[in-house]
Write a protein that holds these residues in place. Structure first.
Motif, short mmCIF file in Angstrom:
data_model
loop_
_atom_site.label_atom_id
_atom_site.label_comp_id
_atom_site.label_asym_id
_atom_site.label_seq_id
_atom_site.Cartn_x
_atom_site.Cartn_y
_atom_site.Cartn_z
N SER A 115 0.83 -1.22 0.00
CA SER A 115 0.00 0.00 0.00
C SER A 115 0.86 1.26 0.00
CB SER A 115 -0.93 0.01 1.22
OG SER A 115 -1.80 -1.10 1.21
N LEU A 116 2.03 1.20 0.65
CA LEU A 116 2.92 2.36 0.68
C LEU A 116 3.43 2.69 -0.73
CD1 LEU A 116 4.59 4.41 2.38
CD2 LEU A 116 6.39 2.68 2.47
N ILE A 117 3.83 1.68 -1.48
CA ILE A 117 4.31 1.91 -2.84
C ILE A 117 3.20 2.46 -3.72
CG2 ILE A 117 5.20 0.77 -4.90
CD1 ILE A 117 6.70 -1.16 -3.02
N GLN A 118 2.02 1.88 -3.61
CA GLN A 118 0.90 2.34 -4.43
C GLN A 118 0.49 3.76 -4.07
OE1 GLN A 118 -1.99 -0.77 -3.69
NE2 GLN A 118 -1.22 -2.04 -5.37
N THR A 119 0.41 4.06 -2.78
CA THR A 119 0.05 5.41 -2.35
C THR A 119 1.11 6.41 -2.75
OG1 THR A 119 -1.10 4.44 -0.45
CG2 THR A 119 -0.68 6.80 -0.38
N GLY A 120 2.37 6.02 -2.61
CA GLY A 120 3.47 6.93 -2.94
C GLY A 120 3.48 7.33 -4.40
N TRP A 121 3.37 6.35 -5.30
CA TRP A 121 3.47 6.72 -6.71
C TRP A 121 2.21 7.43 -7.20
CZ3 TRP A 121 0.80 5.76 -11.12
CH2 TRP A 121 -0.07 4.67 -11.18
N ILE A 122 1.05 7.10 -6.62
CA ILE A 122 -0.17 7.84 -6.97
C ILE A 122 -0.07 9.29 -6.52
CG2 ILE A 122 -2.59 8.13 -6.28
CD1 ILE A 122 -2.40 6.24 -8.49
N SER A 123 0.39 9.50 -5.30
CA SER A 123 0.49 10.87 -4.76
C SER A 123 1.51 11.69 -5.54
CB SER A 123 0.87 10.83 -3.27
OG SER A 123 -0.09 10.11 -2.53
N ILE A 124 2.66 11.10 -5.84
CA ILE A 124 3.70 11.83 -6.57
C ILE A 124 3.25 12.13 -8.00
CG2 ILE A 124 6.04 11.66 -7.49
CD1 ILE A 124 6.78 10.08 -4.98
N VAL A 247 2.75 24.07 -4.30
CA VAL A 247 1.69 23.29 -4.93
C VAL A 247 2.00 21.80 -4.83
CG1 VAL A 247 0.62 22.74 -7.14
CG2 VAL A 247 0.91 25.12 -6.45
N PHE A 248 3.24 21.43 -5.06
CA PHE A 248 3.59 20.00 -5.00
C PHE A 248 3.37 19.45 -3.60
CE2 PHE A 248 6.60 16.59 -4.13
CZ PHE A 248 6.28 15.69 -5.14
N LEU A 249 3.82 20.16 -2.57
CA LEU A 249 3.68 19.66 -1.20
C LEU A 249 2.22 19.59 -0.78
CD1 LEU A 249 6.64 21.42 0.65
CD2 LEU A 249 6.45 19.03 -0.01
N PRO A 318 4.47 11.54 5.13
CA PRO A 318 4.35 13.00 4.95
C PRO A 318 5.11 13.80 6.00
CG PRO A 318 2.21 11.94 4.69
CD PRO A 318 3.15 10.91 5.22
N LEU A 319 5.17 13.29 7.24
CA LEU A 319 5.93 13.99 8.28
C LEU A 319 7.41 14.02 7.93
CD1 LEU A 319 4.28 12.68 11.58
CD2 LEU A 319 3.99 14.91 10.51
N ILE A 320 7.93 12.91 7.42
CA ILE A 320 9.34 12.86 7.04
C ILE A 320 9.62 13.81 5.88
CG2 ILE A 320 11.16 11.36 6.12
CD1 ILE A 320 9.84 9.05 7.67
N VAL A 321 8.71 13.82 4.90
CA VAL A 321 8.88 14.74 3.77
C VAL A 321 8.90 16.18 4.24
CG1 VAL A 321 7.76 15.61 1.67
CG2 VAL A 321 7.89 13.15 2.07
N TYR A 322 8.01 16.52 5.16
CA TYR A 322 7.96 17.90 5.65
C TYR A 322 9.20 18.24 6.46
CZ TYR A 322 6.44 22.13 7.98
OH TYR A 322 6.39 23.41 8.44
N MET A 323 9.76 17.27 7.20
CA MET A 323 10.97 17.55 7.98
C MET A 323 12.11 18.01 7.09
SD MET A 323 10.98 14.42 10.75
CE MET A 323 12.72 14.68 11.07
N PHE A 324 12.23 17.41 5.91
CA PHE A 324 13.31 17.76 5.00
C PHE A 324 12.98 18.99 4.14
CE2 PHE A 324 14.30 13.29 5.88
CZ PHE A 324 15.66 13.38 6.15
N ALA A 325 11.69 19.25 3.94
CA ALA A 325 11.31 20.32 3.02
C ALA A 325 10.76 21.55 3.72
CB ALA A 325 10.26 19.80 2.03
N GLN A 326 10.78 21.58 5.06
CA GLN A 326 10.10 22.67 5.76
C GLN A 326 10.75 24.04 5.49
OE1 GLN A 326 10.29 22.57 10.03
NE2 GLN A 326 12.32 21.65 10.09
#
Length: 340
Positions: A115-124, A247-249, A318-326
């Motif tokens: 589910s992580l792989i499917q959610t990740g590529w759909i979201s990206i 917009v991407f985030l 999403p929390l990890i993504v925000y930590m690096f992109a904040q």
């Protein structure tokens, strides 16, 4: 003693009195300076410069941080509790021991990696499609002379104001006729045309950003022989990196957390996103127990700790993504003038 002369003793008394008054004046001056400095430190030269204002800001920010962090901390601490800790009224925040097996059970129940792989590529993918198409639409609304542009922009605002649930039935019928149900296409194709999840907001963001850029950039490009498409691609789009990041985030997080559309269009279980997986948690764990896993038995007892572990696993990416992109996120907010 001559008449008209002041006795020496009187002169000394006058001198001593003058020195005393001078010392008193110096003491009062120093006291006044200290009070002035203290007042400046507390209240500041301007109201927002003083310690009092900063203390009030820190109190407000701390209260807001506590309000937002409290559910996350509760989720994290509960996910590490043993079943006996859940019914023990003496244990509120800190578990008696860390039960990491809750996360192992949650990974099995969510079918997490699939589910992580499917959610990740759909979201990206959906975020990239929305980012590109909404940038083109926003640039057109901001900089190009198009007949009926105001009418089209009003229609875009209507799509933002109309609740998406009111369009669910006609969209479901349309996607059913096209054969797109139980595929990712209903989540991806609308983004290709500057629509999809919150598409109108992204068009408004890009329109606002492109409208602030100086017209001399386009005039210089036109003098160099660049057409509208080349001007957009070579000049305007590189300058819009803060808006692109915003917009991407936003799109990534909203697609990651979206439950309504995946639950509506993806029903056969072959393609399941993480937001949907919570409803299958008990059933998947029962199936794993029935197939002779280490859990034993044919029915798995699901408790709040495993549910919280599953919820934390869903929100962790999403929390990890925000930590690096904040840092870039905050810079983009400041440059685009967006307030969320």
């Amino acid at each position: 003693m001559n008449d008209g002369q002041i006795p020496t003793s009187e002169k000394s008394k006058v001198g001593h009195s003058s020195l005393k008054r001078l010392d008193d004046w110096r003491i009062r001056l120093r006291t006044s300076e200290r009070m002035q400095k203290s007042r400046m430190l507390i209240f500041g030269r301007h109201f927002n410069d003083g310690w009092l204002f900063k203390l009030a800001i820190y109190i407000i920010l701390s209260a807001a941080a506590l309000l937002y962090l409290n559910p996350v901390v509760y989720m994290l601490t509960t996910s590490l509790k043993h079943g006996t800790d859940l019914v023990n009224p003496m244990i509120q925040w800190i578990p008696s021991k860390l039960e990491w097996s809750n996360y192992a059970s949650a990974i099995i129940g969510l079918h997490y990696w699939k589910s992580l792989i499917q959610t990740g590529w759909i979201s990206i993918a959906a975020s990239l499609l929305q980012m590109g198409s909404c940038a083109i639409a926003g640039y057109g609304f901001a900089r190009m002379r198009i007949p009926g542009k105001s009418v089209f922009f009003f229609i875009v605002l209507l799509t933002f104001l109309i609740p998406p649930q009111t369009l669910s039935i006609p969209l479901y019928v349309l996607y059913s006729k096209l054969g797109w149900l139980n595929t990712p296409l209903p989540l991806l194709v609308p983004g290709l045309f500057a629509q999809g999840l919150k598409g109108a907001i992204f068009i408004i963001i890009f329109r606002q950003f492109f409208a602030t850029l100086p017209k001399e950039l386009e005039e210089s490009a036109r003098m160099d022989g660049a057409g509208p498409l080349k001007t957009f691609w070579r000049i305007m789009l590189p300058l819009a990196r803060p808006a692109l990041l915003i917009v991407f985030l936003f799109s990534f997080v909203w697609h990651w957390n979206d439950y309504y559309e995946p639950a509506l269009y993806l029903k056969n279980g072959d393609f399941t996103l993480l937001a949907q997986s919570m409803q299958f948690l008990q059933g998947n764990l029962n199936s794993a127990a029935a197939t002779g896993s280490s859990m034993g038995g044919s029915y798995f007892s699901l408790n709040e700790s495993i549910t919280m572990a599953a919820a934390f696993l869903i929100i962790a990416p999403p929390l990890i993504v925000y930590m690096f992109a904040q840092r870039y996120f905050v810079e983009g907010i400041e440059r685009t003038g967006i307030v969320e």
